[in-house]
Design an enzyme around this catalytic site. Structure first.
Site, PDB file in Angstrom:
ATOM      1  CB  CYS A   1     -40.592  10.458 -43.544  1.00 36.82           C
ATOM      2  SG  CYS A   1     -40.954  11.355 -42.034  1.00 36.82           S
TER       3      CYS A   1
ATOM      4  CD  GLU B   1     -34.880  13.038 -38.389  1.00 36.94           C
ATOM      5  OE1 GLU B   1     -35.321  11.946 -38.812  1.00 36.94           O
ATOM      6  OE2 GLU B   1     -34.644  13.241 -37.181  1.00 36.94           O
TER       7      GLU B   1
HETATM    8  P1  NAP Z   1     -36.023  16.399 -51.508  1.00 35.92           P
HETATM    9  O1  NAP Z   1     -36.300  16.456 -52.946  1.00 35.92           O
HETATM   10  O2  NAP Z   1     -34.814  15.687 -51.062  1.00 35.92           O
HETATM   11  O3  NAP Z   1     -35.995  17.901 -50.999  1.00 35.92           O
HETATM   12  C1  NAP Z   1     -35.764  18.219 -49.655  1.00 35.92           C
HETATM   13  C2  NAP Z   1     -34.964  19.497 -49.577  1.00 35.92           C
HETATM   14  O4  NAP Z   1     -33.650  19.252 -50.058  1.00 35.92           O
HETATM   15  C3  NAP Z   1     -35.520  20.611 -50.455  1.00 35.92           C
HETATM   16  O5  NAP Z   1     -35.308  21.834 -49.805  1.00 35.92           O
HETATM   17  C4  NAP Z   1     -34.675  20.522 -51.701  1.00 35.92           C
HETATM   18  O6  NAP Z   1     -34.606  21.722 -52.421  1.00 35.92           O
HETATM   19  C5  NAP Z   1     -33.325  20.153 -51.105  1.00 35.92           C
HETATM   20  N1  NAP Z   1     -32.436  19.447 -51.996  1.00 35.92           N
HETATM   21  C6  NAP Z   1     -32.725  18.437 -52.838  1.00 35.92           C
HETATM   22  N2  NAP Z   1     -31.600  17.979 -53.428  1.00 35.92           N
HETATM   23  C7  NAP Z   1     -30.580  18.723 -52.943  1.00 35.92           C
HETATM   24  C8  NAP Z   1     -29.185  18.738 -53.174  1.00 35.92           C
HETATM   25  N3  NAP Z   1     -28.589  17.881 -54.018  1.00 35.92           N
HETATM   26  N4  NAP Z   1     -28.438  19.637 -52.519  1.00 35.92           N
HETATM   27  C9  NAP Z   1     -29.008  20.491 -51.664  1.00 35.92           C
HETATM   28  N5  NAP Z   1     -30.330  20.533 -51.397  1.00 35.92           N
HETATM   29  C10 NAP Z   1     -31.109  19.651 -52.035  1.00 35.92           C
HETATM   30  O7  NAP Z   1     -37.218  15.753 -50.710  1.00 35.92           O
HETATM   31  P2  NAP Z   1     -38.741  16.129 -50.799  1.00 35.92           P
HETATM   32  O8  NAP Z   1     -39.274  15.548 -52.049  1.00 35.92           O
HETATM   33  O9  NAP Z   1     -38.925  17.573 -50.561  1.00 35.92           O
HETATM   34  O10 NAP Z   1     -39.321  15.374 -49.534  1.00 35.92           O
HETATM   35  C11 NAP Z   1     -39.674  14.046 -49.551  1.00 35.92           C
HETATM   36  C12 NAP Z   1     -38.632  13.174 -48.894  1.00 35.92           C
HETATM   37  O11 NAP Z   1     -38.374  13.660 -47.595  1.00 35.92           O
HETATM   38  C13 NAP Z   1     -39.113  11.750 -48.704  1.00 35.92           C
HETATM   39  O12 NAP Z   1     -38.084  10.869 -48.984  1.00 35.92           O
HETATM   40  C14 NAP Z   1     -39.475  11.707 -47.240  1.00 35.92           C
HETATM   41  O13 NAP Z   1     -39.465  10.424 -46.678  1.00 35.92           O
HETATM   42  C15 NAP Z   1     -38.427  12.596 -46.664  1.00 35.92           C
HETATM   43  N6  NAP Z   1     -38.829  13.081 -45.343  1.00 35.92           N
HETATM   44  C16 NAP Z   1     -38.190  12.597 -44.249  1.00 35.92           C
HETATM   45  C17 NAP Z   1     -38.584  12.988 -42.990  1.00 35.92           C
HETATM   46  C18 NAP Z   1     -37.913  12.451 -41.749  1.00 35.92           C
HETATM   47  O14 NAP Z   1     -38.101  13.034 -40.697  1.00 35.92           O
HETATM   48  N7  NAP Z   1     -37.159  11.381 -41.815  1.00 35.92           N
HETATM   49  C19 NAP Z   1     -39.625  13.906 -42.852  1.00 35.92           C
HETATM   50  C20 NAP Z   1     -40.249  14.384 -43.992  1.00 35.92           C
HETATM   51  C21 NAP Z   1     -39.839  13.966 -45.243  1.00 35.92           C
HETATM   52  P3  NAP Z   1     -35.473  21.938 -53.755  1.00 35.92           P
HETATM   53  O15 NAP Z   1     -36.891  21.818 -53.388  1.00 35.92           O
HETATM   54  O16 NAP Z   1     -35.086  23.296 -54.195  1.00 35.92           O
HETATM   55  O17 NAP Z   1     -35.039  20.856 -54.683  1.00 35.92           O
END
Ligand code: NAP
Length: 539
Positions: free
Chosen positions: A261, A227
């Site tokens: 999102c 997602e």
């Molecule tokens: P993020 O930086 O990708 O982080 C999400 C999760 O992934 C966190 O737990 C993060 O851990 C972990 N993570 C990041 N890079 C990783 C890697 N290389 N390997 C393993 N784990 C990793 O995203 P965010 O800033 O928290 O959230 C915003 C994004 O989420 C936006 O793009 C939004 O659109 C998307 N989103 C999508 C949905 C949907 O249902 N489609 C819903 C909500 C949000 P750390 O925090 O420790 O880095």
């Protein structure tokens, strides 16, 4: 170090050391053990725990909402609504699990053929901070009801929310190890995922996170649901109720301080109504009250991290360089009443940007709207689809033919007409293209982490395949009930659902009491071995 930092004040609330490899391994071992025994808990028992979990969410609503607001800055009002929604998803799956898990008979030339749904085991959930509770509960409720076991790697900036979720699930009575929070950094995910005890992974987050984890999971051949980001269009056509479209456009862009999102990010408005829409939309965005997220009078609180503010500023600069005119906002909000710290951003509207500008292909994760004037439905559809993302779309038109075309031609996971996009436990949620794949919520979401196992029993054709929730009308040719019939008999007792759920387990919040608060100390290793009747874990 994992830090909980208040984005409204800049204050460090708490910090945690990430789990050591040894501690992580111990939690993984506990999860694996739970995955062997937990599926044998009766569905009745799981329903009971799930309803207690919903009641606990109701009872602790204020405390949980305050924790979310303190850690990531959403307004307290929206945090309260989020907790209530988590309770609703628990109740949804408590009510519908029996139906969703019911084996499906299939007419063939064989005596029996059906599909049964078995849990996969330990599911790793990598989750974002923007809806710290909801994102987790929409995974955890169906996973636990289905007999799966959850491991949560939450975003590093919401550790207190992550721990609160684990505590709630334990207090509800779910056995040890069925759901654990892992305070780990993202670099520790790779090792965890490669462990054979982890069966599958669900990721909600950025494209970068999804790509990294899915690449590894693909190599390991582990099931993945992604997602990811979105750049949802909000299309307004001449037949729309303009008042409703404008007020909902503002809400749809600024929900969760603009960090959702499924927030509307690109506004595509027909030229006949564009001038009126632009004037009133800009005025509405400019009038939003920015401030302390704990106040009822605040519309927009701080963004979750200083980095998000920097990224937004950089995107606005690039939008200007691509011909964009900033009609309101465009920079940090300073001198915010009740919030002196710097994570505030002005609600912003940008129009006239070149359509081939790179910024149009990006997700903008904050209260910044891009406004486009369109001349026809075909142009709206082409522009709406001109993005790498495909999460959802909101379209405002009362014309049946337009609705039909939009529903068919928009490349995304959901189209909502005359209402903003919203997730709902009853409806599948997920995207296409680089918004990810797989679905959450509803029947589709629960089945993502189930093994749809085909069972065929050769032999003389039975007169009719049994229907699970109807009384048996035909006798099998053999005196011994078939395995399918046994499952049907087990499941039949769950219908109608009301019969097995006490009236007190209604939507009324349950007061906090000793019984609920008492953790369950049963060790999964003490559980009895699987019984014959535990086919599907639905004893
Ligand atoms: P993020 O930086 O990708 O982080 C999400 C999760 O992934 C966190 O737990 C993060 O851990 C972990 N993570 C990041 N890079 C990783 C890697 N290389 N390997 C393993 N784990 C990793 O995203 P965010 O800033 O928290 O959230 C915003 C994004 O989420 C936006 O793009 C939004 O659109 C998307 N989103 C999508 C949905 C949907 O249902 N489609 C819903 C909500 C949000 P750390 O925090 O420790 O880095």
């Amino acid at each position: 170090m994992i830090q909980s930092l208040n984005p409204a004040t800049g204050k460090l609330l708490r910090s945690f050391d990430p789990l050591t490899p040894e501690a992580l391994n111990a939690k993984l071992a506990l999860a694996a053990s739970a995955a062997r025994t937990y599926p044998n808990e009766s569905l009745d028992q799981r329903i009971f725990w799930m309803r207690r979990l919903a009641a606990l969410l109701d009872a602790d609503l204020e405390e949980l909402a305050a924790t979310m607001t303190a850690e990531m800055g959403k307004t307290l009002a929206s945090a309260r609504a989020e907790v209530a929604k988590c309770a609703s998803v628990c109740r949804y799956y408590a009510e519908h699990a029996a139906r969703i898990l019911t084996p499906e008979p299939i007419a063939t030339e064989h005596a029996e053929a059906y599909v049964r749904y078995d849990p996969l085991g330990v599911i790793l959930a990598v989750m974002p901070w923007n809806f710290p509770l909801w994102q987790v509960f929409r995974f955890a409720a169906p996973a636990l009801m289905a007999g799966n076991v959850g491991l949560l790697k939450h975003a590093s900036n919401v550790p207190q929310c992550a721990l609160a979720i684990e505590a709630l699930i334990r207090r509800a009575g779910f056995p040890r190890g069925t759901f654990q929070t892992l305070l780990i950094e993202s670099r520790q995910v790779e090792g965890l995922l490669s462990d054979d005890r982890v069966a599958a992974v669900t990721v909600t987050g950025s494209e970068a996170a999804g790509r990294a984890i899915a690449a590894q999971a693909g190599w390991l051949i582990k099931k993945t649901v992604l997602e990811l980001g979105g750049s949802d269009p909000f299309i307004v056509l001449p037949s729309a109720d303009l008042d409703a479209a404008i007020s909902n456009a503002i809400k749809a862009r600024c929900i969760n301080n603009g960090q959702s999102c499924i927030a509307a990010k690109r506004f595509l408005v027909h030229e006949t109504i564009y001038p009126e829409f632009e004037k009133r939309f800009v005025a509405g965005m400019a009038a939003l009250r920015i401030g302390d997220p704990t106040l009822d009078t605040t519309d927009i609180g701080p963004l979750a991290t200083a980095q998000i503010v920097d990224e937004l500023l950089e995107q606005v600069t690039r939008a200007r360089e691509s011909g964009g005119r900033v009609l309101t906002g465009g920079s940090r909000a300073v001198n915010v009443e009740g919030g002196k710290y710097g994570n505030y951003f002005q609600p912003t509207v940008i129009a006239g940007i070149m359509r081939n500008a790179p910024i149009c292909q990006e997700e903008i994760f904050g209260p910044v709207a891009l406004l486009f004037r369109i001349g026809s439905l075909s142009e709206a559809i082409a522009l709406a689809n001109d993005t790498p993302f495909g999460l959802a779309a909101s379209a405002w038109t009362t014309d049946d033919a337009e609705q039909h075309r939009l529903a068919a031609e928009l490349q995304c996971g959901a189209v909502f007409f005359n209402t903003p996009v919203a997730s709902d436990p009853r409806l599948p949620f997920g995207g296409v293209k680089r918004s990810g794949y797989g679905r959450e919520l509803s029947t589709a979401g629960m089945r993502e982490f189930l093994n749809a196992k085909t069972v065929v029993v050769a032999g003389p054709l039975r007169e009719t395949q049994p229907s699970l929730f109807d009384p048996p009308t035909s006798q099998p040719h053999s005196d011994k009930p078939s395995e399918f019939q046994q499952i049907a008999d087990q499941l039949r007792k769950f219908e109608p659902r009301k019969a097995s759920i006490p009236a007190s387990e209604s939507l009324t919040p349950e007061p906090r009491n000793k019984e609920i608060d008492k953790p369950t100390d049963r060790d999964p290793d003490d559980d009895p071995p699987p019984a014959r009747g535990s086919i599907l874990g639905l004893r």
